[in-house]
Write a protein that holds these residues in place. Structure first.
Motif, PDB file in Angstrom:
ATOM      1  N   GLU A 277       0.827  -1.217   0.000  1.00  0.00           N
ATOM      2  CA  GLU A 277       0.000   0.000   0.000  1.00  0.00           C
ATOM      3  C   GLU A 277       0.860   1.266   0.000  1.00  0.00           C
ATOM      4  O   GLU A 277       0.543   2.242  -0.686  1.00  0.00           O
ATOM      5  CB  GLU A 277      -0.981  -0.021   1.178  1.00  0.00           C
ATOM      6  CG  GLU A 277      -2.151  -0.949   0.868  1.00  0.00           C
ATOM      7  CD  GLU A 277      -3.021  -1.288   2.067  1.00  0.00           C
ATOM      8  OE1 GLU A 277      -2.899  -0.610   3.104  1.00  0.00           O
ATOM      9  OE2 GLU A 277      -3.814  -2.243   1.955  1.00  0.00           O
TER      10      GLU A 277
ATOM     11  N   GLU B  25      -4.261   4.153  -7.607  1.00  0.00           N
ATOM     12  CA  GLU B  25      -5.402   3.883  -6.728  1.00  0.00           C
ATOM     13  C   GLU B  25      -5.980   2.532  -7.086  1.00  0.00           C
ATOM     14  O   GLU B  25      -5.869   2.083  -8.226  1.00  0.00           O
ATOM     15  CB  GLU B  25      -6.448   4.976  -6.904  1.00  0.00           C
ATOM     16  CG  GLU B  25      -5.915   6.314  -6.408  1.00  0.00           C
ATOM     17  CD  GLU B  25      -6.968   7.408  -6.417  1.00  0.00           C
ATOM     18  OE1 GLU B  25      -8.166   7.070  -6.303  1.00  0.00           O
ATOM     19  OE2 GLU B  25      -6.566   8.575  -6.544  1.00  0.00           O
ATOM     20  N   PHE B  26      -6.588   1.878  -6.116  1.00  0.00           N
ATOM     21  CA  PHE B  26      -7.181   0.562  -6.398  1.00  0.00           C
ATOM     22  C   PHE B  26      -8.448   0.396  -5.573  1.00  0.00           C
ATOM     23  O   PHE B  26      -8.695   1.158  -4.634  1.00  0.00           O
ATOM     24  CB  PHE B  26      -6.168  -0.561  -6.157  1.00  0.00           C
ATOM     25  CG  PHE B  26      -5.721  -0.713  -4.724  1.00  0.00           C
ATOM     26  CD1 PHE B  26      -4.945   0.256  -4.109  1.00  0.00           C
ATOM     27  CD2 PHE B  26      -6.099  -1.829  -3.991  1.00  0.00           C
ATOM     28  CE1 PHE B  26      -4.547   0.126  -2.786  1.00  0.00           C
ATOM     29  CE2 PHE B  26      -5.694  -1.978  -2.675  1.00  0.00           C
ATOM     30  CZ  PHE B  26      -4.922  -1.001  -2.070  1.00  0.00           C
ATOM     31  N   ASP B  27      -9.249  -0.596  -5.960  1.00  0.00           N
ATOM     32  CA  ASP B  27     -10.557  -0.784  -5.332  1.00  0.00           C
ATOM     33  C   ASP B  27     -10.442  -1.510  -3.996  1.00  0.00           C
ATOM     34  O   ASP B  27      -9.434  -2.139  -3.701  1.00  0.00           O
ATOM     35  CB  ASP B  27     -11.457  -1.608  -6.267  1.00  0.00           C
ATOM     36  CG  ASP B  27     -11.878  -0.787  -7.479  1.00  0.00           C
ATOM     37  OD1 ASP B  27     -12.114   0.427  -7.309  1.00  0.00           O
ATOM     38  OD2 ASP B  27     -11.955  -1.358  -8.585  1.00  0.00           O
ATOM     39  N   SER B  28     -11.534  -1.416  -3.212  1.00  0.00           N
ATOM     40  CA  SER B  28     -11.619  -2.295  -2.054  1.00  0.00           C
ATOM     41  C   SER B  28     -12.979  -2.989  -2.076  1.00  0.00           C
ATOM     42  O   SER B  28     -13.911  -2.534  -2.753  1.00  0.00           O
ATOM     43  CB  SER B  28     -11.386  -1.543  -0.744  1.00  0.00           C
ATOM     44  OG  SER B  28     -11.970  -0.282  -0.803  1.00  0.00           O
ATOM     45  N   LEU B  29     -13.088  -4.101  -1.358  1.00  0.00           N
ATOM     46  CA  LEU B  29     -14.313  -4.883  -1.365  1.00  0.00           C
ATOM     47  C   LEU B  29     -15.442  -4.119  -0.690  1.00  0.00           C
ATOM     48  O   LEU B  29     -15.204  -3.414   0.304  1.00  0.00           O
ATOM     49  CB  LEU B  29     -14.097  -6.198  -0.605  1.00  0.00           C
ATOM     50  CG  LEU B  29     -13.099  -7.186  -1.199  1.00  0.00           C
ATOM     51  CD1 LEU B  29     -12.905  -8.369  -0.252  1.00  0.00           C
ATOM     52  CD2 LEU B  29     -13.568  -7.682  -2.565  1.00  0.00           C
ATOM     53  N   THR B  30     -16.659  -4.262  -1.213  1.00  0.00           N
ATOM     54  CA  THR B  30     -17.817  -3.736  -0.486  1.00  0.00           C
ATOM     55  C   THR B  30     -18.133  -4.714   0.643  1.00  0.00           C
ATOM     56  O   THR B  30     -17.639  -5.848   0.642  1.00  0.00           O
ATOM     57  CB  THR B  30     -19.061  -3.643  -1.396  1.00  0.00           C
ATOM     58  OG1 THR B  30     -19.396  -4.973  -1.821  1.00  0.00           O
ATOM     59  CG2 THR B  30     -18.795  -2.755  -2.607  1.00  0.00           C
TER      60      THR B  30
ATOM     61  N   GLN C 291     -19.629  -7.825  -0.800  1.00  0.00           N
ATOM     62  CA  GLN C 291     -18.622  -8.691  -1.432  1.00  0.00           C
ATOM     63  C   GLN C 291     -17.817  -9.447  -0.382  1.00  0.00           C
ATOM     64  O   GLN C 291     -17.534 -10.636  -0.525  1.00  0.00           O
ATOM     65  CB  GLN C 291     -17.670  -7.845  -2.287  1.00  0.00           C
ATOM     66  CG  GLN C 291     -18.272  -7.364  -3.584  1.00  0.00           C
ATOM     67  CD  GLN C 291     -17.300  -6.464  -4.345  1.00  0.00           C
ATOM     68  OE1 GLN C 291     -16.639  -5.594  -3.771  1.00  0.00           O
ATOM     69  NE2 GLN C 291     -17.222  -6.683  -5.650  1.00  0.00           N
ATOM     70  N   ARG C 292     -17.463  -8.735   0.664  1.00  0.00           N
ATOM     71  CA  ARG C 292     -16.670  -9.368   1.725  1.00  0.00           C
ATOM     72  C   ARG C 292     -17.450 -10.537   2.343  1.00  0.00           C
ATOM     73  O   ARG C 292     -16.928 -11.630   2.526  1.00  0.00           O
ATOM     74  CB  ARG C 292     -16.340  -8.325   2.803  1.00  0.00           C
ATOM     75  CG  ARG C 292     -15.224  -8.740   3.742  1.00  0.00           C
ATOM     76  CD  ARG C 292     -14.995  -7.667   4.801  1.00  0.00           C
ATOM     77  NE  ARG C 292     -14.673  -6.356   4.228  1.00  0.00           N
ATOM     78  CZ  ARG C 292     -13.473  -6.015   3.756  1.00  0.00           C
ATOM     79  NH1 ARG C 292     -12.482  -6.870   3.798  1.00  0.00           N
ATOM     80  NH2 ARG C 292     -13.274  -4.818   3.259  1.00  0.00           N
TER      81      ARG C 292
END
Ligand code: RBV
Length: 429
Positions: A401, A410-415, A418-419
């Motif tokens: 990170e 930049e990158f996505d994270s799980l909702t 989704q988690r």
């Protein structure tokens, strides 16, 4: 504890002052390209998480490593360091490190075996509470000769595949008596340092040492692990025809499916122009192979130790032997063929005369993981028992990170949904 007489680098040099200046210049250049260490250093300087620790290190002493060492010193540790290969030390960098009030450097380029081990003992005389190794020589020396220190050692970190392999063998024998992190095995290290670092720096060092081209050459890569993959990919990118040798069926198949020729070394020996070993094992290129190689071949090793090419056998076969260029030893056979060994068969990307080691960016990642692991040992060392330990994934993620932020990626994270989905087994079709 024995007091060894082996002196720090500054006492080996005629002009330590100008060496220090040049070493510092090299370190400054590297540091500008080390955003991960820069970030960790800020936290270390503010919080001094390593106060009271004595860190004993055996690593390739050059500019990037030196920045790791200073980062650890900024965290409050006292550090003693020596080299982990007789040819990889940059004396000027070693001198720059040694001038720091909390760092003693015993690393000197070109030492013989006796001096190499005397320097390791000199580091151990500082009574480390943490060890950082590249190849496991420090852990081995402590267990063999200074076992009384083990009780006060919190733990260690190991940089390289060969070292982790040795440590796992030691652990399996029940002989490893303190915890050691397998830094090499983290994604942030192995997928970058071993692949891109070894690939780029080995090929660059061979090209610069010989002034020869890769294009159109038959390049034999022994071993298709992470290092071999990197070497094969980069050689292919330089328009070489890559031949892979392997002993592990899945890796041989992988190399085949990735488009490389795969064949036994006995066959590769007859057609190769350049041979590069990356196996970590001994006796990979031996007498029967030397006997069938063509005139002018280049032989180099990118594995940690100088055991992959059987130089004793080559020496026995040779009728003459001479330095063909700086860093290139020609062995002449009785039929006139010349087989050229680069950097004495030692790891070519660090031991060739012009070698600089891996590129700065990948070492920033590897050393970022090292620094995070040292901090983890200080903070939570008691929770790790003796033996080899995987690095906690959160530490590796933290380093990734920092790097992504520095690169502006930049990158996505799980909702939450989704988690939850990923953690459940109940949702089917
Ligand atoms: N390596 N260090 C450098 N300091 O320039 N270059 C490569 C440097 C490390 C790398 O992480 C590898 O695992 C190890 O050297 C092999 O000894």
């Amino acid at each position: 504890m024995s007091q060894t007489a082996y002196p720090p680098i500054s006492e080996h040099l005629d002009d330590p002052e100008s060496a220090r200046e040049e070493g510092r210049r090299k370190m400054d250049w590297a540091f500008q390209h080390m955003p991960i260490l820069t970030e960790l250093q800020k936290g270390f300087e503010d919080e001094k998480p390593l106060s009271g620790q004595s860190i004993g290190m055996a690593m390739h002493v050059e500019a990037k490593t030196a920045n790791l060492v200073e980062t650890l010193a900024d965290g409050g540790a006292e550090i003693a360091i020596t080299g982990c290969n007789p040819l990889s030390t940059h004396d000027d960098v070693s001198a720059a490190l040694d001038s720091h009030e909390n760092i003693t450097s015993y690393a000197v380029r070109g030492v013989d075996d006796e001096e190499y081990y005397a320097a390791i003992e000199a580091v151990i005389d500082h009574e480390p509470t943490i060890t950082v190794d590249d190849g496991m020589d420090m852990v081995a020396a402590i267990h063999d000769d200074y076992p009384e220190l083990i009780d006060s050692i919190v733990g260690g970190c190991e940089e390289t595949t060969t070292g982790v392999h040795r440590l796992r063998a030691m652990d399996a024998d029940g002989a490893l008596n303190y915890p050691v992190f397998a830094v090499n095995d983290t994604p942030m290290k192995r997928l970058f340092d071993n692949v891109h670092g070894t690939g780029e720096s080995s090929l660059a060092s061979i090209a610069m040492t010989t002034n020869l081209s890769w294009a159109g050459k038959d390049v034999v890569v022994a071993g298709y692990g992470y290092c071999g993959k990197g070497v094969a990919q980069k050689a292919s990118g330089q328009n070489a025809n890559v031949i892979v040798t392997e002993v592990e069926p899945r890796r041989a198949l992988e190399a085949h499916m990735e488009g490389y020729e795969v064949m036994p070394m006995a066959e590769a020996a007859e057609v190769g122009d350049v041979f590069l070993t990356t196996t970590g094992n001994r006796d990979v290129i031996v007498k029967e192979h030397f006997e069938t190689m063509g005139d002018g071949v280049l032989l180099a090793n990118a594995g940690h130790f100088d055991i992959e090419i059987d130089l004793d056998a080559l020496d026995d076969l040779a009728v003459d032997r001479y330095e063909a260029r700086e860093g290139v030893e020609a062995y002449e056979m009785d039929d006139g063929r010349r087989l050229n060994v680069i950097a004495e068969g030692r790891l070519v990307n660090l031991a060739a005369p012009i070698a600089l080691g891996h590129p700065v960016e990948v070492m920033d990642q590897s050393f970022g993981v090292q620094a995070a692991c040292v901090r983890e040992l200080v903070e939570n060392g008691e929770s790790y028992g003796p033996g080899v330990h995987d690095v906690p994934d959160e530490l590796d993620e933290e380093i990734a990170e920092i790097k992504l932020a520095a690169e502006g990626v930049e990158f996505d994270s799980l909702t939450e949904t989704q988690r939850e989905y990923m953690g459940s087994w109940e949702h089917g079709t």
